[in-house]
Design a protein around this motif. Structure first.
Motif, PDB file in Angstrom:
ATOM      1  N   GLN A 134       0.711  -1.010   0.281  1.00 35.94           N
ATOM      2  CA  GLN A 134       0.013   0.046   0.040  1.00 35.94           C
ATOM      3  C   GLN A 134       0.654   1.329  -0.144  1.00 35.94           C
ATOM      4  OE1 GLN A 134      -3.407  -0.368   3.244  1.00 35.94           O
ATOM      5  NE2 GLN A 134      -3.483  -2.264   2.582  1.00 35.94           N
ATOM      6  N   PHE A 135       2.323   0.827   0.001  1.00 33.55           N
ATOM      7  CA  PHE A 135       3.333   2.245   0.049  1.00 33.55           C
ATOM      8  C   PHE A 135       4.025   2.176  -1.150  1.00 33.55           C
ATOM      9  CE2 PHE A 135       2.253   1.191   4.655  1.00 33.55           C
ATOM     10  CZ  PHE A 135       1.598   1.289   5.141  1.00 33.55           C
ATOM     11  N   ALA A 136       4.161   3.424  -1.988  1.00 34.28           N
ATOM     12  CA  ALA A 136       4.568   3.687  -2.936  1.00 34.28           C
ATOM     13  C   ALA A 136       6.500   3.945  -2.218  1.00 34.28           C
ATOM     14  CB  ALA A 136       4.837   5.074  -3.575  1.00 34.28           C
ATOM     15  N   ASP A 137       7.372   3.776  -3.337  1.00 40.11           N
ATOM     16  CA  ASP A 137       8.516   3.966  -3.061  1.00 40.11           C
ATOM     17  C   ASP A 137       9.186   5.548  -2.579  1.00 40.11           C
ATOM     18  OD1 ASP A 137       9.000   1.499  -4.306  1.00 40.11           O
ATOM     19  OD2 ASP A 137       9.665   2.317  -6.331  1.00 40.11           O
ATOM     20  N   GLY A 138       9.562   5.321  -1.305  1.00 45.83           N
ATOM     21  CA  GLY A 138      10.295   6.463  -1.095  1.00 45.83           C
ATOM     22  C   GLY A 138       9.210   7.059   0.705  1.00 45.83           C
ATOM     23  N   VAL A 139       8.310   5.835   0.781  1.00 43.77           N
ATOM     24  CA  VAL A 139       7.432   6.536   2.359  1.00 43.77           C
ATOM     25  C   VAL A 139       7.867   5.416   3.285  1.00 43.77           C
ATOM     26  CG1 VAL A 139       5.209   6.413   2.434  1.00 43.77           C
ATOM     27  CG2 VAL A 139       6.095   6.753  -0.018  1.00 43.77           C
ATOM     28  N   VAL A 140       8.016   4.356   2.541  1.00 44.54           N
ATOM     29  CA  VAL A 140       8.503   3.480   3.807  1.00 44.54           C
ATOM     30  C   VAL A 140      10.043   2.624   4.088  1.00 44.54           C
ATOM     31  CG1 VAL A 140       6.230   3.601   5.326  1.00 44.54           C
ATOM     32  CG2 VAL A 140       7.465   1.617   3.590  1.00 44.54           C
ATOM     33  N   THR A 141      10.245   1.928   4.656  1.00 43.93           N
ATOM     34  CA  THR A 141      11.481   1.489   5.628  1.00 43.93           C
ATOM     35  C   THR A 141      11.953  -0.091   4.834  1.00 43.93           C
ATOM     36  OG1 THR A 141      12.467   3.277   5.727  1.00 43.93           O
ATOM     37  CG2 THR A 141      14.157   1.540   6.588  1.00 43.93           C
ATOM     38  N   ARG A 142      12.150  -1.071   4.020  1.00 47.52           N
ATOM     39  CA  ARG A 142      11.914  -1.691   3.866  1.00 47.52           C
ATOM     40  C   ARG A 142      13.394  -2.879   4.887  1.00 47.52           C
ATOM     41  NH1 ARG A 142       6.975  -2.581   1.400  1.00 47.52           N
ATOM     42  NH2 ARG A 142       6.425  -1.235   0.272  1.00 47.52           N
ATOM     43  N   GLY A 143      12.670  -4.037   5.044  1.00 47.36           N
ATOM     44  CA  GLY A 143      13.678  -5.447   5.541  1.00 47.36           C
ATOM     45  C   GLY A 143      13.799  -6.553   5.235  1.00 47.36           C
ATOM     46  N   ARG A 144      14.503  -6.974   4.360  1.00 44.00           N
ATOM     47  CA  ARG A 144      15.090  -8.182   4.346  1.00 44.00           C
ATOM     48  C   ARG A 144      14.916  -9.203   5.440  1.00 44.00           C
ATOM     49  NH1 ARG A 144      16.690 -11.185  -0.045  1.00 44.00           N
ATOM     50  NH2 ARG A 144      15.733 -13.225   0.294  1.00 44.00           N
ATOM     51  N   LYS A 145      13.851 -10.221   5.163  1.00 45.05           N
ATOM     52  CA  LYS A 145      12.984 -11.417   6.307  1.00 45.05           C
ATOM     53  C   LYS A 145      13.374 -10.728   7.515  1.00 45.05           C
ATOM     54  CE  LYS A 145      14.293 -15.279   5.802  1.00 45.05           C
ATOM     55  NZ  LYS A 145      13.076 -15.603   6.135  1.00 45.05           N
ATOM     56  N   LEU A 146      12.409  -9.963   7.675  1.00 51.01           N
ATOM     57  CA  LEU A 146      12.427  -8.504   8.976  1.00 51.01           C
ATOM     58  C   LEU A 146      11.820 -10.305  10.504  1.00 51.01           C
ATOM     59  CD1 LEU A 146      11.103  -5.618   9.267  1.00 51.01           C
ATOM     60  CD2 LEU A 146      13.460  -6.397   9.179  1.00 51.01           C
ATOM     61  N   GLU A 147      13.048 -10.859  11.378  1.00 49.36           N
ATOM     62  CA  GLU A 147      12.653 -11.834  11.877  1.00 49.36           C
ATOM     63  C   GLU A 147      11.925 -11.847  13.714  1.00 49.36           C
ATOM     64  OE1 GLU A 147      12.113 -14.657  11.192  1.00 49.36           O
ATOM     65  OE2 GLU A 147      13.115 -15.076   8.706  1.00 49.36           O
ATOM     66  N   GLY A 148      12.669 -12.635  14.479  1.00 51.88           N
ATOM     67  CA  GLY A 148      12.336 -12.579  15.847  1.00 51.88           C
ATOM     68  C   GLY A 148      12.919 -11.374  16.050  1.00 51.88           C
TER      69      GLY A 148
END
Length: 481
Positions: free
Chosen positions: A320-334
């Protein structure tokens, strides 16, 4: 209110002086092969350098768990071997776990079972215990394991009919939040109800778990882990997803809401505010993915962006968020709450960060300063099958003896390993149950790492086939020797 560059710079200076305000973790080490290393070295009483931890791992004649000399383990549950009170088999695919203090010396462990899809796909799904079923088509759920003072073990169903129950998290009021890492809607892949929710399980009161109700206010997506800020009441949640990568979330309770046993199920689906993290660096630049961090001690400021449609009927929350709006993470886990904040894991990232590829990170979110700080950065493990390094951290806990303990979910030999306060890593255990051969490896991840309430026992599980272990030994502050 968004962070200004001046606010962020001030907070970065303070945060850079040390995250662990109560001295539990501090600036942590990297594992072997890391991108950045801490040169600090533990020394003995004569000033000589010494290795952290408890020494090398000793092979297990029983072929289950290699441990340092002086340590022993006990099998508490074993899918296909042990049984529940009902007489049915312990379910398979153990995952997130927490330990709670019961009456008269009893320890209660709530154990997730990461079973995705319909029940017919699994030999040992979570039994459909009467009154404890959400979706009768789904194979997952969690069990409660009772370890009595004399060593006797009993196990029963806490919730059934949920899907892909992964890391989860405990609450300040001594209950368990089990997370579905699967967001199938009713009618998809055999499910009869919507999935992608968090459910509360009370290990102390079986009656409280009847008629399971999802906490829809926390949103519907591929949940991994959750912690609760005991002072502010915020929930922090991780999402293990890709295409695009998952998000780090915060849920703010509605005004006047008071946490406690059974209160989460009273919330309406739109109660409170669900938001996703947006990070900025010290220059005020937006950070698109956590994998961009290349140095231990990196600090980002955090803003929070509202989620438009938390139940995600047509568009997944992370999309739901366009690029540049939120920060992502590869496999956010425990995730684990300690030191007034949340430690959370972002697992391996190679394609996302080719210039600084890594096999795992641990971040610390400080809610007072609205910053995250990189405390562990694990470089690419060139030969996981050799066992000389670590990769793919997953479940995490804070040790009562200082530092962190991490469960490995990588591509080679699987370990439990520690990271000390002084900046070093050390092995705690190695899975020897399903190693396989170089041609046909049969590795299975560790999961469910946590300490008993008295700190004397470390619990962990081998996910496949599903074995819960209790590890005891000469625990001490690992950085001190």
């Amino acid at each position: 209110m968004p962070l200004s560059r001046r606010d962020f710079t001030a907070r970065t200076v303070i945060a850079g002086a040390g995250v662990a305000l109560t001295g539990t973790v501090g600036a942590l080490a990297t594992a072997p092969g890391a991108l950045a290393a801490d040169d600090s070295t533990a020394r003995d009483e004569h000033g000589r350098p010494c290795e952290p931890g408890y020494g090398p791992l000793v092979a297990d004649p029983a072929g289950i768990l290699a441990l340092p000399a002086g340590f022993t383990y006990r099998v508490l549950t074993h899918s296909g071997v042990t049984t529940l009170e009902s007489g049915e088999s312990t379910p398979s695919n153990h995952d997130g776990t927490a330990a709670f203090e019961g009456h008269r010396g009893v320890t209660l462990l709530v154990n997730n079972h990461e079973l995705k899809g319909t029940r017919d796909k699994w030999a040992r799904p979570v039994p459909l215990a009467e009154g404890l079923v959400y979706d009768p088509a789904a194979a997952g759920g969690c069990t409660v394991v009772e370890v009595r003072r004399g060593g006797e073990v009993a196990e029963w169903v806490g919730i059934a009919g949920t899907s892909t129950n992964c890391a989860g998290g405990s609450t300040p009021w001594d209950t368990w939040l089990t997370c579905e890492e699967n967001s199938d809607l009713a009618g998809k892949n055999g499910m009869t109800k919507d999935h992608g929710y968090v459910f509360e399980v009370d290990p102390h009161d079986r009656r409280a778990n009847r008629d399971p109700q999802p906490v829809k206010a926390f949103g519907r997506y591929d949940h991994e882990a959750v912690v609760i800020d005991p002072r502010q009441g915020h929930a922090y949640l991780t999402e293990d997803a890709s295409g695009p990568n998952g998000l780090f979330y915060r849920w703010t309770p509605p005004r006047g809401f008071r946490h406690g046993r059974g209160m989460l199920r009273t919330l309406s689906a739109d109660a409170g505010v669900l938001q996703a993290a947006k990070c900025i660096d010290s220059s005020g630049r937006f950070v698109d993915d956590l994998s961009r961090a290349t140095k231990i001690g990196t600090v980002y400021g955090v803003d929070w962006v509202d989620v438009a449609d938390r139940d995600a009927r047509t568009v997944p929350v992370r999309k739901q968020f366009a690029d540049g709006v939120v920060t992502r993470g590869r496999k956010l886990e425990g995730m684990w709450w300690a030191d007034g904040g949340a430690y959370f894991v972002s697992s391996y990232a190679r394609a996302e960060s080719p210039g600084a590829a890594h096999d795992g990170q641990v971040w610390f979110y400080n809610p007072k300063r609205r910053t995250i700080r990189l405390t562990v950065l694990i470089g690419v493990n060139a030969d996981p099958s050799a066992g000389g390094g670590y990769d793919g951290p997953d479940n995490v806990t804070v040790s009562p003896y200082g530092g962190l303990v991490l469960a490995e979910d990588g591509s080679g030999l699987q370990h439990l390993f520690g990271a000390t306060e002084s900046g070093r890593t050390y092995p705690l255990a190695r899975n020897e149950l399903n190693i396989g051969t170089a041609e046909e490896p049969e590795y299975s991840e560790f999961a469910g790492v946590c300490f008993s309430p008295d700190g004397r026992t470390l619990y962990a599980s081998i996910q496949d086939p599903g074995v819960m272990l209790a590890i005891t030994g000469p625990w001490r502050r690992a950085a001190a020797h």
